[in-house]
Design an enzyme around this catalytic site. Structure first.
Site, PDB file in Angstrom:
ATOM      1  N   HIS A 152      -9.362 -12.382  -9.123  1.00 59.01           N
ATOM      2  CA  HIS A 152      -9.237 -11.209  -8.254  1.00 59.01           C
ATOM      3  C   HIS A 152      -7.754 -10.868  -8.134  1.00 59.01           C
ATOM      4  CE1 HIS A 152      -8.590  -9.490  -4.116  1.00 59.01           C
ATOM      5  NE2 HIS A 152      -9.505  -8.661  -4.574  1.00 59.01           N
ATOM      6  N   HIS A 198      -0.986  -3.769  -6.077  1.00 58.65           N
ATOM      7  CA  HIS A 198      -1.999  -3.670  -5.037  1.00 58.65           C
ATOM      8  C   HIS A 198      -1.648  -2.456  -4.191  1.00 58.65           C
ATOM      9  CE1 HIS A 198      -4.536  -5.845  -1.756  1.00 58.65           C
ATOM     10  NE2 HIS A 198      -5.247  -5.014  -2.470  1.00 58.65           N
TER      11      HIS A 198
END
Length: 615
Positions: A152, A198
Site C-alpha cells: 500500500h 500521497h
C-alpha cells in the site's frame, strides 16, 4: 536495555559482568548440548550406537560411538522427518556440506556424521528449514485463486503525511517478494509531467519515471511471477496518454495487456512469468470519481470508499491530522471542477494497458459484489468496509473472490503507516491485503509469515474450500462452527545465536539473559491460542524442552507466530527475535527455525531448534 558496544570480557569460557563498578560476576558459558530427543533420533538411525542403522531400537545406545552415513541419514529424513523421496546421493551431499563446514582438516577422510555433526546439521536452517523453501503449489489457476503479496502506497519511506516519496521502498518491497506495487499519480507543478506522491499531504514527490524504472530493474529479483502495478490516477487525459507511452517504452515486452477490453477470466501466474500488469480504473470512471458534482449525483447514498477518503472528524487527533482533514474537505467540496473530455485518440492508449479493471463501490457493497458471468474485475474496500461487509454478508464476499479480486487497504487514519489484522481478509478469500511495508509490527509479521509460503514467490494458492460451491451456490461460511481437523504439537527445544549477534550486556548489564519463548496460533477465531515457556535464567543457550498442543479447525489458514523475549523484572521485557510460519507449510520433525528482527530482517545467527508433529 539499549545496545552497548561490545567489550572484551570473555575469558576462558566465561563472561565477566561488572556489578556497581566494584566487583565482577563470572558466568561460565557451557557449550550447547543435544537434547534427549536428538540423541534418541541419532541412535535410532546411526550405526554403532545401538540403533543398528535403522532397526528402530535406540535403547542403551552409546551416541558418542555412532556414525550416520548416507543411507542412515536418508532413512532418518524419510522416516523421522517425513522428507519422503530423499535419495542416498542427496543425503551424501548433505553430509559432505556439514563436514565441510565443521571439519576443515579431516573433511577428506570423513564420510559420515557423528552426534555433534548430526546436531549441527539439525541447527543449520538452510539444510534443515522449517518450511518448504521452493515453489511447490499449482501455479496454473487464474490469479483470483491466489493470495497475492500486496503493498500500500509503496513509494512512501515513512508516515502517510510528511515522509519522502522514493523508488527505494518500491525496490525493497520487490526484493522481499511483494508482487503488487501501488503508485499514486499526480500532475507535477507545471502540469506537464507525472509525480508519485500521497495527494493532499506534505509528502515530497518522486518522478513516476524513477518508480517505473525501479520496477523494471527489480521486479523479478526475488520471484519470476507477475508484478501488478495498481494506480491511483489523478491525471488529465493527456498525462494518462503520457503514462501509457512511458510504461510501454520502459517495460517493453515485460508489459502484459489483453487483446480484449475486458477479461472473462484472469490469466494464471504460470502464464505470466516475468510479466508486468497494470490495474486501475478505466479513464471514464476516474473522471466520475474525481469530480465532486458527478460523484455526488451518482453516489448520494454510498458510504465514502475512495482510498483518499476523508477521515471522520471524531477520528482526528493531531494538529497535522486536522490540517489534512480540512484540506481534504476543501478539495472534496470544490464544485467548480468541470468534467474533462477524453479524446478518442488518447483513450485507447491508456485504457488498453489496463489488464485488471478496478473500481470502488458506487452503491451498496452487496450490489457491487454480484458476480458477472463473462467479466472479472478488482474491487477495493477499506478495512472498515471489509469488517462491516463480512459481519453481514460474509458468504457474498467469499463468492465474489472465487472469480474476482478483492483488495483491502488501511483506513485513512493510519497516519503512522501502521497496519491492520490481515486474517479477516484471507478467511473470506480476499487476494490483495494491502499493507504499509515500510513499517513494522505484529500485523506485518503475520504478512511476512503468510508469504514465506510457496517458496516466498509472492503467490499463495487459496485453500480449496474457499473455491468450492455447493448445490445451491453455497460457499464456505467463516462464521460457521466446524470440528477440529487436525492437531499440531509444537516442541520448543532450545535457542542459540544471541551471543554471536549481541554484546554480552545488550540484554542485562549484570548477568546473562533470561530468555523465554511465546508461541501463538493466529487463524480463524476458534483456532487462536497463546502459550509460553518458562524463563531460563542467566543462559545464552536456553534449553526449554517444552511441548504445546494446538487443536486446529482450519489449519490451512493458520499461522504459527513465535517470539522470544528476555525477562526483565524492573522494566519492559527485551525483544529477542520473532518469526511467523504458515502451519500448512510446516515440515514435520526436528527443524531449525531462524528468527527475525522487529523489521522482519533475518538475524544473522539466532535460531530455535523445534519439533512439529501433526496428528
Amino acid at each position: 536495555m539499549g545496545k552497548e558496544k561490545k567489550t572484551e570480557s570473555y575469558d576462558n569460557g566465561s563472561y565477566n559482568y561488572k556489578m556497581f563498578k566494584c566487583f565482577n560476576r563470572k558466568f561460565k558459558i557451557n557449550e550447547v548440548q543435544p537434547t534427549d530427543d536428538v540423541r534418541d533420533a541419532f541412535c535410532q538411525f546411526a550405526v554403532g550406537c545401538g540403533g543398528g542403522g535403522g532397526d528402530g531400537d535406540s535403547s542403551d545406545g552409546d551416541a558418542s560411538s555412532g556414525v550416520m552415513g548416507a543411507e542412515q541419514l536418508c532413512s532418518f529424513l524419510d522416516d523421522h522427518q517425513g522428507d519422503s523421496g530423499t535419495t542416498v546421493a542427496e543425503a551424501q551431499r548433505l553430509i559432505n556440506e556439514v563436514i565441510r563446514r565443521r571439519h576443515h582438516v579431516t573433511r577428506f577422510t570423513r564420510h559420515g556424521l557423528d552426534l555433534d555433526d548430526f546436531f549441527n546439521f539439525l541447527f543449520y536452517d538452510d539444510l534443515n528449514p522449517p518450511i518448504t523453501p521452493h515453489v511447490h503449489q499449482d501455479m496454473s489457476a487464474p490469479l483470483s485463486h491466489y493470495f497475492i503479496y500486496t503493498g500500500h502506497n509503496s513509494y512512501l519511506t515513512g508516515n502517510q503525511l510528511s515522509s519522502d516519496c522514493s523508488e527505494v521502498p518500491v525496490i525493497k518491497a520487490l526484493q522481499r517478494g511483494v508482487r503488487v506495487i501501488e503508485l499514486d499519480l499526480w500532475p507535477n507543478s507545471t502540469g506537464t509531467d507525472i509525480n508519485v506522491l500521497h495527494g493532499r499531504t506534505l509528502t515530497t514527490p518522486v518522478p513516476l519515471i524513477s518508480c517505473l524504472k525501479a520496477i523494471r530493474d527489480y521486479a523479478f529479483s526475488s520471484s519470476p511471477y507477475p508484478v501488478i502495478i495498481t494506480l491511483e490516477d489523478h491525471l488529465t487525459a493527456d498525462l494518462q496518454a503520457k503514462v501509457a507511452e512511458m510504461a510501454t517504452l520502459i517495460f517493453g515486452e515485460m508489459l502484459y495487456y489483453p487483446e480484449s477490453e475486458s477479461l472473462a477470466e484472469f490469466p494464471s501466474p504460470a502464464s505470466l512469468l516475468h510479466r508486468i500488469m497494470i490495474s486501475t480504473k478505466p479513464p471514464k470512471e476516474y473522471l466520475e470519481s474525481s469530480n465532486p458534482i458527478v460523484k455526488q449525483k451518482d453516489n448520494n447514498n454510498a458510504s465514502p470508499s475512495s482510498e483518499e477518503e476523508t477521515p471522520r472528524k471524531e477520528e482526528i487527533q493531531t494538529l497535522e491530522s486536522i490540517l489534512f482533514y480540512e484540506d481534504c474537505c476543501e478539495n472534496k467540496n470544490d464544485s467548480d471542477q468541470e468534467e474533462e473530455e477524453v479524446s478518442e485518440e488518447q483513450k485507447p492508449a491508456y485504457k488498453r494497458l489496463i489488464t485488471i479493471h478496478a473500481g470502488k463501490p458506487k452503491g451498496t457493497v452487496k450490489e457491487e459484489m454480484k458476480v458477472v458471468v463473462d467479466k472479472v474485475r478488482r474491487l477495493s474496500l477499506s478495512e472498515q468496509e471489509l469488517d462491516r461487509t463480512c459481519s453481514s454478508n460474509s458468504q457474498d464476499v467469499v463468492r465474489f473472490t472465487q472469480r474476482n479480486i478483492l483488495r483491502i487497504y488501511p483506513k485513512g487514519t493510519r497516519f503512522n503507516s501502521s497496519n491492520y489484522k490481515p486474517l479477516i481478509g484471507w478467511i473470506h478469500g480476499a487476494q490483495m491485503i494491502a499493507f504499509n511495508m515500510q513499517g513494522y509490527g505484529k500485523s506485518l509479521w503475520l504478512m511476512h509469515g503468510m508469504f514465506r509460503a510457496n517458496g516466498g514467490c509472492g503467490y499463495v494458492k487459496k485453500p480449496n474450500f474457499l473455491m468450492k460451491k455447493g448445490f445451491h451456490d453455497e460457499v464456505f461460511d467463516p462464521r460457521k462452527k466446524i470440528p477440529v481437523k487436525e492437531t499440531l504439537k509444537v516442541k520448543v527445544y532450545m535457542g542459540d545465536g544471541w551471543r554471536l549477534d549481541f554484546s554480552h550486556t545488550h540484554f542485562d548489564s549484570y548477568s546473562p539473559p533470561d530468555f523465554y519463548t511465546k508461541v501463538y496460533i493466529v487463524g480463524v477465531p476458534a483456532d487462536n491460542a497463546k502459550r509460553k515457556t518458562r524463563v531460563i535464567e542467566d543462559n545464552w543457550y536456553p534449553i526449554w524442552d517444552e511441548e504445546f498442543i494446538f487443536p486446529l479447525t482450519v489449519p490451512e489458514l493458520a499461522l504459527l507466530r513465535i517470539e522470544v523475549s528476555e525477562y526483565d523484572m524492573s522494566d519492559k521485557d527485551d525483544f529477542g527475535g520473532q518469526t511467523c510460519l504458515p502451519v500448512s507449510e510446516l515440515r514435520p520433525g526436528i527443524r531449525s527455525v531462524p528468527l527475525y528482527d522487529k523489521k522482519g530482517e533475518k538475524m544473522k545467527s539466532v535460531k530455535l531448534l523445534m519439533r512439529f508433529i501433526f496428528e
